[in-house]
Structure formats: structure tokens, C-alpha cells
Design a protein around this motif. Sequence first.
Motif, PDB file in Angstrom:
ATOM      1  N   ARG A  42      61.107  65.819  13.198  1.00  0.00           N
ATOM      2  CA  ARG A  42      61.184  66.311  14.585  1.00  0.00           C
ATOM      3  C   ARG A  42      62.556  66.881  14.909  1.00  0.00           C
ATOM      4  O   ARG A  42      62.688  67.714  15.794  1.00  0.00           O
ATOM      5  N   PHE A  43      63.581  66.401  14.219  1.00  0.00           N
ATOM      6  CA  PHE A  43      64.946  66.824  14.512  1.00  0.00           C
ATOM      7  C   PHE A  43      65.552  67.492  13.293  1.00  0.00           C
ATOM      8  O   PHE A  43      65.310  67.095  12.162  1.00  0.00           O
ATOM      9  N   ASP A  44      66.359  68.491  13.534  1.00  0.00           N
ATOM     10  CA  ASP A  44      67.008  69.231  12.458  1.00  0.00           C
ATOM     11  C   ASP A  44      68.488  68.857  12.423  1.00  0.00           C
ATOM     12  O   ASP A  44      69.011  68.207  13.344  1.00  0.00           O
ATOM     13  N   TYR A  45      69.167  69.287  11.392  1.00  0.00           N
ATOM     14  CA  TYR A  45      70.606  69.069  11.264  1.00  0.00           C
ATOM     15  C   TYR A  45      71.319  69.592  12.514  1.00  0.00           C
ATOM     16  O   TYR A  45      71.032  70.674  13.007  1.00  0.00           O
ATOM     17  N   GLY A  46      72.219  68.800  13.038  1.00  0.00           N
ATOM     18  CA  GLY A  46      72.985  69.209  14.204  1.00  0.00           C
ATOM     19  C   GLY A  46      72.328  68.893  15.533  1.00  0.00           C
ATOM     20  O   GLY A  46      72.945  69.062  16.584  1.00  0.00           O
ATOM     21  N   ALA A  47      71.085  68.411  15.526  1.00  0.00           N
ATOM     22  CA  ALA A  47      70.403  68.082  16.784  1.00  0.00           C
ATOM     23  C   ALA A  47      71.066  66.878  17.439  1.00  0.00           C
ATOM     24  O   ALA A  47      71.464  65.923  16.768  1.00  0.00           O
ATOM     25  N   GLU A  48      71.177  66.923  18.760  1.00  0.00           N
ATOM     26  CA  GLU A  48      71.706  65.778  19.494  1.00  0.00           C
ATOM     27  C   GLU A  48      70.531  64.885  19.874  1.00  0.00           C
ATOM     28  O   GLU A  48      69.546  65.343  20.448  1.00  0.00           O
ATOM     29  N   ASP A  80      57.367  57.311   2.831  1.00  0.00           N
ATOM     30  CA  ASP A  80      56.441  57.264   3.963  1.00  0.00           C
ATOM     31  C   ASP A  80      57.134  57.214   5.327  1.00  0.00           C
ATOM     32  O   ASP A  80      56.483  57.080   6.342  1.00  0.00           O
ATOM     33  N   GLN A  81      58.468  57.303   5.350  1.00  0.00           N
ATOM     34  CA  GLN A  81      59.203  57.287   6.607  1.00  0.00           C
ATOM     35  C   GLN A  81      60.288  58.347   6.590  1.00  0.00           C
ATOM     36  O   GLN A  81      61.020  58.469   5.614  1.00  0.00           O
ATOM     37  N   VAL A  82      60.381  59.096   7.683  1.00  0.00           N
ATOM     38  CA  VAL A  82      61.488  60.042   7.850  1.00  0.00           C
ATOM     39  C   VAL A  82      62.677  59.245   8.366  1.00  0.00           C
ATOM     40  O   VAL A  82      62.560  58.461   9.314  1.00  0.00           O
ATOM     41  N   ILE A  83      63.815  59.423   7.710  1.00  0.00           N
ATOM     42  CA  ILE A  83      65.051  58.747   8.112  1.00  0.00           C
ATOM     43  C   ILE A  83      66.101  59.811   8.419  1.00  0.00           C
ATOM     44  O   ILE A  83      66.302  60.745   7.643  1.00  0.00           O
ATOM     45  N   TYR A  84      66.758  59.637   9.566  1.00  0.00           N
ATOM     46  CA  TYR A  84      67.823  60.544   9.975  1.00  0.00           C
ATOM     47  C   TYR A  84      69.164  59.824   9.836  1.00  0.00           C
ATOM     48  O   TYR A  84      69.295  58.673  10.247  1.00  0.00           O
ATOM     49  N   THR A  85      70.129  60.496   9.270  1.00  0.00           N
ATOM     50  CA  THR A  85      71.499  59.989   9.275  1.00  0.00           C
ATOM     51  C   THR A  85      72.124  60.541  10.546  1.00  0.00           C
ATOM     52  O   THR A  85      72.225  61.759  10.724  1.00  0.00           O
ATOM     53  N   VAL A  86      72.495  59.622  11.453  1.00  0.00           N
ATOM     54  CA  VAL A  86      73.004  60.031  12.769  1.00  0.00           C
ATOM     55  C   VAL A  86      74.438  59.556  12.928  1.00  0.00           C
ATOM     56  O   VAL A  86      74.745  58.386  12.672  1.00  0.00           O
ATOM     57  N   HIS A  87      75.301  60.482  13.349  1.00  0.00           N
ATOM     58  CA  HIS A  87      76.689  60.131  13.647  1.00  0.00           C
ATOM     59  C   HIS A  87      76.787  59.873  15.143  1.00  0.00           C
ATOM     60  O   HIS A  87      76.645  60.794  15.954  1.00  0.00           O
ATOM     61  N   PHE A  88      76.993  58.610  15.509  1.00  0.00           N
ATOM     62  CA  PHE A  88      77.197  58.228  16.903  1.00  0.00           C
ATOM     63  C   PHE A  88      78.691  58.367  17.170  1.00  0.00           C
ATOM     64  O   PHE A  88      79.492  57.523  16.755  1.00  0.00           O
ATOM     65  N   THR A  89      79.066  59.467  17.819  1.00  0.00           N
ATOM     66  CA  THR A  89      80.472  59.838  17.936  1.00  0.00           C
ATOM     67  C   THR A  89      81.271  58.873  18.814  1.00  0.00           C
ATOM     68  O   THR A  89      82.425  58.582  18.492  1.00  0.00           O
ATOM     69  N   MET A  90      80.685  58.365  19.897  1.00  0.00           N
ATOM     70  CA  MET A  90      81.431  57.447  20.769  1.00  0.00           C
ATOM     71  C   MET A  90      81.751  56.139  20.042  1.00  0.00           C
ATOM     72  O   MET A  90      82.792  55.544  20.269  1.00  0.00           O
TER      73      MET A  90
END
Length: 175
Positions: free
Chosen positions: A9-15, A55-65
Motif C-alpha cells: 500500500r505504501f511506496d518508498y518515501g511515503a509518510e 505472507d506478510q508485507v513488512i515496511y522499514t519505517v524511520h520514525f524521525t522524532m
Amino acid sequence: MLETLPPPRFDYGAEVRVIRNLRNDGTHPGSDKGTLLVRRGATGIVRDVGTFLQDQVIYTVHFTMEDLIVGCRDKELIPADAPWVPNRFEFGDKVKAKVLLGIAGEVVASVGDGGEIIKVIRDDAIIETFGTVAYHVRFPGRTLQVPEMALDRAMAKELEPTARAKKQCFWPITA
């Protein structure tokens, strides 16, 4: 036959915004298992998209705060610009009633009575009705669904019963 995963659902750079508290499941280096990493409602930037066990999509997310990079499952994320109502309390927080709470005209919790958050409820109908989230709160002998506006944070000292009331108190007292 392998099931194919839906596209991410989300692409690279998506917030994105995380909708659950993220705790270390043992895969985050540098913190103990069970440690709260990121509180629900925090926003971050998708840095990578992958899969887990095919079987699972995993996103690496950078939580900047928080300056943390955390792996998140698809169901834990919404777009950062999606409607969001923050909550003041979390599971296990000690609270007290700001108003009389009752069921069918019977008072079941008085002003100042202490309770413990059991669950945060983000139901759309509740948010539309009260303009905020609600909680399942365990008061002595009963669990109630209470809107956030009817609760205050309780300090441990406030929940300690008086010497006279200790004999009748069923609320567990913890230091």
C-alpha cells in the motif's frame, strides 16, 4: 499452491502513521524485549518494503522524532494524512473518574474512583459521538466503557484507600 501477496500500500518515501504501540519483539537491537519503541500515532517515512515468511508485507519505517528505524506490518500503518484522534491513556494506565459513571441510572463509579485501562477503543461511532476515543476501564468489581473526557490520570497515592476503607477495598494496591 502459494498465495500471492497484494501489492504494498505504501511506496518508498511515503509518510505513514503507526496505529499500534510498537514494542521490541526481540528483533530490535539495543533494547530489551517488550520495550516500547514507538507510541501509536507517531509518524515516519517508509525506507524499504519487503516480506516476512512470504505472507506478510513488512515496511522499514524511520520514525524521525524518535530517531528509530522499525519494521512494521501493513496492518499497523495508515497514511500520515488520514484522520487520527490521539489518545491520552494506554493499556495499564491508572485513571480516576472525573464524573459519576452509571448504568441504567445506577452509579457504579463515583468521582475520584480509581480504575485501570484495559483497552483503547478507536471505534468510528464513539469518536463521532464524543469527539475522542473511549476506553474499557476496570473499576473495582466492574469493567466500563468510558469516553476519554470522563477520565483523569491517577497517581498511585490517590488510589490508595484510607485506613478505614482498606477492609472493604477490592482494588489491588501496587507500589
